[in-house]
Motif scaffolding. Structure first.
Motif, PDB file in Angstrom:
ATOM      1  N   GLY A 122      13.150   9.791  -0.344  1.00  0.00           N
ATOM      2  CA  GLY A 122      13.061  11.087  -0.688  1.00  0.00           C
ATOM      3  C   GLY A 122      12.027  11.686  -1.833  1.00  0.00           C
ATOM      4  N   GLN A 123      11.317  10.529  -2.490  1.00  0.00           N
ATOM      5  CA  GLN A 123      10.522  11.111  -3.386  1.00  0.00           C
ATOM      6  C   GLN A 123       9.009  11.485  -2.987  1.00  0.00           C
ATOM      7  OE1 GLN A 123      11.216  10.904  -6.307  1.00  0.00           O
ATOM      8  NE2 GLN A 123      13.029   9.710  -6.360  1.00  0.00           N
ATOM      9  N   PRO A 124       8.389  12.783  -3.451  1.00  0.00           N
ATOM     10  CA  PRO A 124       7.479  13.153  -2.780  1.00  0.00           C
ATOM     11  C   PRO A 124       5.917  12.586  -2.834  1.00  0.00           C
ATOM     12  CG  PRO A 124       7.871  14.065  -4.822  1.00  0.00           C
ATOM     13  CD  PRO A 124       8.802  13.199  -4.764  1.00  0.00           C
ATOM     14  N   LEU A 125       5.882  11.198  -2.512  1.00  0.00           N
ATOM     15  CA  LEU A 125       4.529  10.420  -2.520  1.00  0.00           C
ATOM     16  C   LEU A 125       3.783  10.592  -1.556  1.00  0.00           C
ATOM     17  CD1 LEU A 125       6.629   7.328  -4.319  1.00  0.00           C
ATOM     18  CD2 LEU A 125       5.358   9.136  -5.599  1.00  0.00           C
ATOM     19  N   VAL A 126       2.414  10.387  -1.706  1.00  0.00           N
ATOM     20  CA  VAL A 126       1.459  10.314  -0.592  1.00  0.00           C
ATOM     21  C   VAL A 126       0.379   9.258  -1.213  1.00  0.00           C
ATOM     22  CG1 VAL A 126      -0.360  11.700   0.306  1.00  0.00           C
ATOM     23  CG2 VAL A 126       1.697  12.936  -0.670  1.00  0.00           C
ATOM     24  N   ASN A 127       0.003   8.438  -0.147  1.00  0.00           N
ATOM     25  CA  ASN A 127      -0.887   7.475  -0.188  1.00  0.00           C
ATOM     26  C   ASN A 127      -2.391   8.256  -0.025  1.00  0.00           C
ATOM     27  OD1 ASN A 127      -3.033   5.626   0.440  1.00  0.00           O
ATOM     28  ND2 ASN A 127      -1.909   4.899   2.440  1.00  0.00           N
ATOM     29  N   VAL A 128      -3.185   8.019  -0.847  1.00  0.00           N
ATOM     30  CA  VAL A 128      -4.436   8.686  -0.891  1.00  0.00           C
ATOM     31  C   VAL A 128      -5.538   7.868  -0.702  1.00  0.00           C
ATOM     32  CG1 VAL A 128      -3.636  11.009  -1.972  1.00  0.00           C
ATOM     33  CG2 VAL A 128      -4.553   8.970  -3.321  1.00  0.00           C
ATOM     34  N   GLY A 129      -5.312   6.626  -0.675  1.00  0.00           N
ATOM     35  CA  GLY A 129      -6.442   5.574  -0.536  1.00  0.00           C
ATOM     36  C   GLY A 129      -5.853   4.359  -0.253  1.00  0.00           C
ATOM     37  N   SER A 130      -6.298   3.484   0.519  1.00  0.00           N
ATOM     38  CA  SER A 130      -5.942   1.910   0.765  1.00  0.00           C
ATOM     39  C   SER A 130      -7.210   1.177   0.228  1.00  0.00           C
ATOM     40  CB  SER A 130      -5.705   1.478   2.280  1.00  0.00           C
ATOM     41  OG  SER A 130      -4.402   2.351   2.613  1.00  0.00           O
ATOM     42  N   ILE A 131      -6.683   0.454  -1.098  1.00  0.00           N
ATOM     43  CA  ILE A 131      -7.631  -0.452  -1.700  1.00  0.00           C
ATOM     44  C   ILE A 131      -7.632  -1.731  -1.325  1.00  0.00           C
ATOM     45  CG2 ILE A 131      -6.236  -0.857  -3.579  1.00  0.00           C
ATOM     46  CD1 ILE A 131     -10.092  -0.647  -3.451  1.00  0.00           C
ATOM     47  N   VAL A 132      -6.291  -2.356  -0.993  1.00  0.00           N
ATOM     48  CA  VAL A 132      -6.382  -3.704  -0.641  1.00  0.00           C
ATOM     49  C   VAL A 132      -5.577  -3.639   0.776  1.00  0.00           C
ATOM     50  CG1 VAL A 132      -5.158  -6.004  -1.098  1.00  0.00           C
ATOM     51  CG2 VAL A 132      -6.173  -4.613  -3.050  1.00  0.00           C
ATOM     52  N   ARG A 133      -6.284  -4.344   1.827  1.00  0.00           N
ATOM     53  CA  ARG A 133      -5.471  -4.885   3.179  1.00  0.00           C
ATOM     54  C   ARG A 133      -5.167  -6.310   3.382  1.00  0.00           C
ATOM     55  NH1 ARG A 133     -10.383  -1.286   3.946  1.00  0.00           N
ATOM     56  NH2 ARG A 133      -9.608   0.870   3.996  1.00  0.00           N
ATOM     57  N   GLY A 134      -3.984  -6.575   2.829  1.00  0.00           N
ATOM     58  CA  GLY A 134      -3.754  -7.926   3.143  1.00  0.00           C
ATOM     59  C   GLY A 134      -3.120  -8.229   1.724  1.00  0.00           C
ATOM     60  N   SER A 135      -2.581  -9.377   1.598  1.00  0.00           N
ATOM     61  CA  SER A 135      -1.606  -9.906   0.378  1.00  0.00           C
ATOM     62  C   SER A 135      -2.771 -10.301  -0.815  1.00  0.00           C
ATOM     63  CB  SER A 135      -0.796 -11.145   0.658  1.00  0.00           C
ATOM     64  OG  SER A 135      -0.171 -11.369  -0.692  1.00  0.00           O
ATOM     65  N   SER A 136      -2.746  -9.659  -1.630  1.00  0.00           N
ATOM     66  CA  SER A 136      -3.579  -9.709  -3.074  1.00  0.00           C
ATOM     67  C   SER A 136      -2.661 -10.758  -4.138  1.00  0.00           C
ATOM     68  CB  SER A 136      -4.195  -8.767  -3.822  1.00  0.00           C
ATOM     69  OG  SER A 136      -3.136  -7.811  -4.217  1.00  0.00           O
ATOM     70  N   ILE A 137      -1.275 -11.123  -3.699  1.00  0.00           N
ATOM     71  CA  ILE A 137      -0.570 -12.088  -4.223  1.00  0.00           C
ATOM     72  C   ILE A 137      -0.664 -13.307  -4.010  1.00  0.00           C
ATOM     73  CG2 ILE A 137       1.917 -12.374  -4.850  1.00  0.00           C
ATOM     74  CD1 ILE A 137       2.240  -9.226  -4.244  1.00  0.00           C
ATOM     75  N   ARG A 138      -0.624 -14.197  -5.054  1.00  0.00           N
ATOM     76  CA  ARG A 138      -0.657 -15.931  -4.552  1.00  0.00           C
ATOM     77  C   ARG A 138       0.578 -16.666  -5.301  1.00  0.00           C
ATOM     78  NH1 ARG A 138      -3.824 -13.446  -1.613  1.00  0.00           N
ATOM     79  NH2 ARG A 138      -5.871 -13.934  -1.282  1.00  0.00           N
ATOM     80  N   THR A 139       1.054 -17.341  -4.610  1.00  0.00           N
ATOM     81  CA  THR A 139       2.093 -18.098  -5.244  1.00  0.00           C
ATOM     82  C   THR A 139       1.692 -19.460  -5.714  1.00  0.00           C
ATOM     83  OG1 THR A 139       3.712 -17.206  -3.519  1.00  0.00           O
ATOM     84  CG2 THR A 139       4.432 -19.248  -4.818  1.00  0.00           C
ATOM     85  N   LEU A 140       1.911 -19.857  -6.944  1.00  0.00           N
ATOM     86  CA  LEU A 140       1.506 -21.024  -7.507  1.00  0.00           C
ATOM     87  C   LEU A 140       2.550 -21.713  -7.445  1.00  0.00           C
ATOM     88  CD1 LEU A 140      -1.497 -21.758  -8.792  1.00  0.00           C
ATOM     89  CD2 LEU A 140      -0.256 -21.319 -11.066  1.00  0.00           C
ATOM     90  N   TYR A 141       2.048 -23.056  -6.935  1.00  0.00           N
ATOM     91  CA  TYR A 141       3.247 -24.174  -7.064  1.00  0.00           C
ATOM     92  C   TYR A 141       2.856 -25.588  -7.447  1.00  0.00           C
ATOM     93  CZ  TYR A 141       1.314 -25.273  -2.512  1.00  0.00           C
ATOM     94  OH  TYR A 141       0.585 -25.682  -1.356  1.00  0.00           O
ATOM     95  N   SER A 142       3.855 -26.461  -7.585  1.00  0.00           N
ATOM     96  CA  SER A 142       3.479 -27.757  -7.631  1.00  0.00           C
ATOM     97  C   SER A 142       3.262 -28.668  -6.543  1.00  0.00           C
ATOM     98  CB  SER A 142       4.344 -28.425  -8.716  1.00  0.00           C
ATOM     99  OG  SER A 142       4.454 -29.838  -8.848  1.00  0.00           O
TER     100      SER A 142
END
Length: 357
Positions: A122-142
């Motif tokens: 119910g929050q009145p939020l709007v996407n006004v532009g997509s900057i990243v398409r795909g995951s920009s998060i990386r998982t660092l592991y051993s």
């Protein structure tokens, strides 16, 4: 080739550090933030009068994940649009959205997952532009405990920067889409400094989620020990979008258009500068932090980011593709993260973006 300041008649901007302080926000209680004042003191501020604009960043500004903002500031793109921008850093995307909704600032950037979850509530939020398409998060592991596919995460504890934030939610969605119960992976809030890898080496966590440039820096620092998992573009909802409220658009629509125009032009400059030397020189004229100052890290980070900004050259900058947006919503519904019955097209609006050239 990226134009020089002389070619574009932008005044040179001297390097200066970030101003760190605490901002008291009555509606949110004690609120800790980092403030960065943008715009050259020799630019139109002295004569034409730049208009103040506050942008909420759920990421610290000392990362190339916000390279479009850094270049738009250091390269004078904000000033060309008549804006004097202040970057206000929040503690993750939940606080960024809370602060946005409270009316403290007109614009932020969060994960599409975060926007849709809040909008469905119910929050009145709007996407006004997509900057990243795909995951920009990386998982660092051993390398001693590889994380090469979703099933490798099961039965482990993963480090995340904030509880319920973009990284946390994207991990759950990735696991669900691969057919696994996200609850089989425990979460622990950790810092994002290089020292966090010591927790991985000790076995306290199996890995932790970081930005692209942070993953490159840590991989260099722990060469031979660390490796990186990239979820890629398998999850449509794992995108990042500029977000405003409906009330904010009514009140600040023209300024939001100007902000996005500056971001568009700065991002295009990074895309066009094949060798990246020009854009890095411009950003370094004002900013300095580890991943920006290292040529190898900076260029690799920006190359990976360019692919995400353009969907590997298949989509125009900042435009939200309706089909993908709806698919992202359906992923979240299927995962039980939001209820069915909403029209996600009501939560996006491309009209605040500059016309495609």
């Amino acid at each position: 080739m990226f134009p020089t300041n002389a070619q574009t008649q932008r005044p040179p901007i001297n390097r200066r550090g970030f101003l760190t302080g605490a901002l008291g926000v009555a509606t949110l209680g004690a609120f800790s933030s980092t403030i960065v004042s943008c715009g050259s003191s020799t630019a139109p501020a002295a004569t034409g009068g730049l208009k103040d604009f506050t942008y909420l960043s759920y990421l610290p500004m000392e990362t190339l994940s916000v390279a479009p903002e850094l270049l738009a500031d250091a390269g004078g793109y904000f000033a060309e649009q008549g804006l004097k921008v202040t970057f206000q850093t929040t503690k993750g995307s939940p606080q960024a959205l809370q602060t946005l909704i409270s009316g403290v600032a007109p614009l932020t950037r969060v994960g599409a997952i975060d926007l849709m979850t809040a909008a469905a509530d119910g929050q009145p939020l709007v996407n006004v532009g997509s900057i990243v398409r795909g995951s920009s998060i990386r998982t660092l592991y051993s390398k001693d405990h590889p994380l090469e596919k979703p099933e490798d995460f099961l039965g482990t504890t993963m480090g995340v920067p904030s509880e319920g934030g973009t990284s946390d939610k994207s991990l759950s969605l990735m696991l669900h889409k691969a057919g696994f119960d996200p609850s089989e992976v425990k979460r622990q809030v950790v810092g994002l400094g290089p020292g966090t890898f010591e927790l991985v080496k000790r076995g306290d966590i199996v890995g932790y989620m970081v930005s692209i440039d942070q993953s490159i820096v840590a991989s260099q620092q722990f060469e031979g020990e660390a490796a990186v998992f990239d979820a890629g573009d398998s999850v449509r909802a794992d995108a990042q979008v500029y977000t405003a409220t409906k009330e904010g658009l009514e009140e600040h629509g023209d300024d939001i258009r100007k902000y996005l125009a500056a971001i568009h032009d700065a991002t295009q400059a990074i895309v066009d500068d094949e060798e990246l030397d020009g854009v890095l020189e411009t950003m370094r004229s004002k900013y300095s932090f580890a991943s920006l100052d290292d040529d190898t890290v900076a260029k690799e980070s920006l190359r990976q980011s360019r692919n995400l900004w353009t969907a590997k050259g298949t989509q125009p900058l900042l435009q939200t593709v309706e089909e993908y947006w709806v698919e992202g919503y359906e992923e979240l519904v299927d995962a039980g993260m939001i209820p069915a019955g909403s029209d996600p097209k009501q939560w996006m609006d491309n009209s605040y973006l500059p016309a495609s050239k």
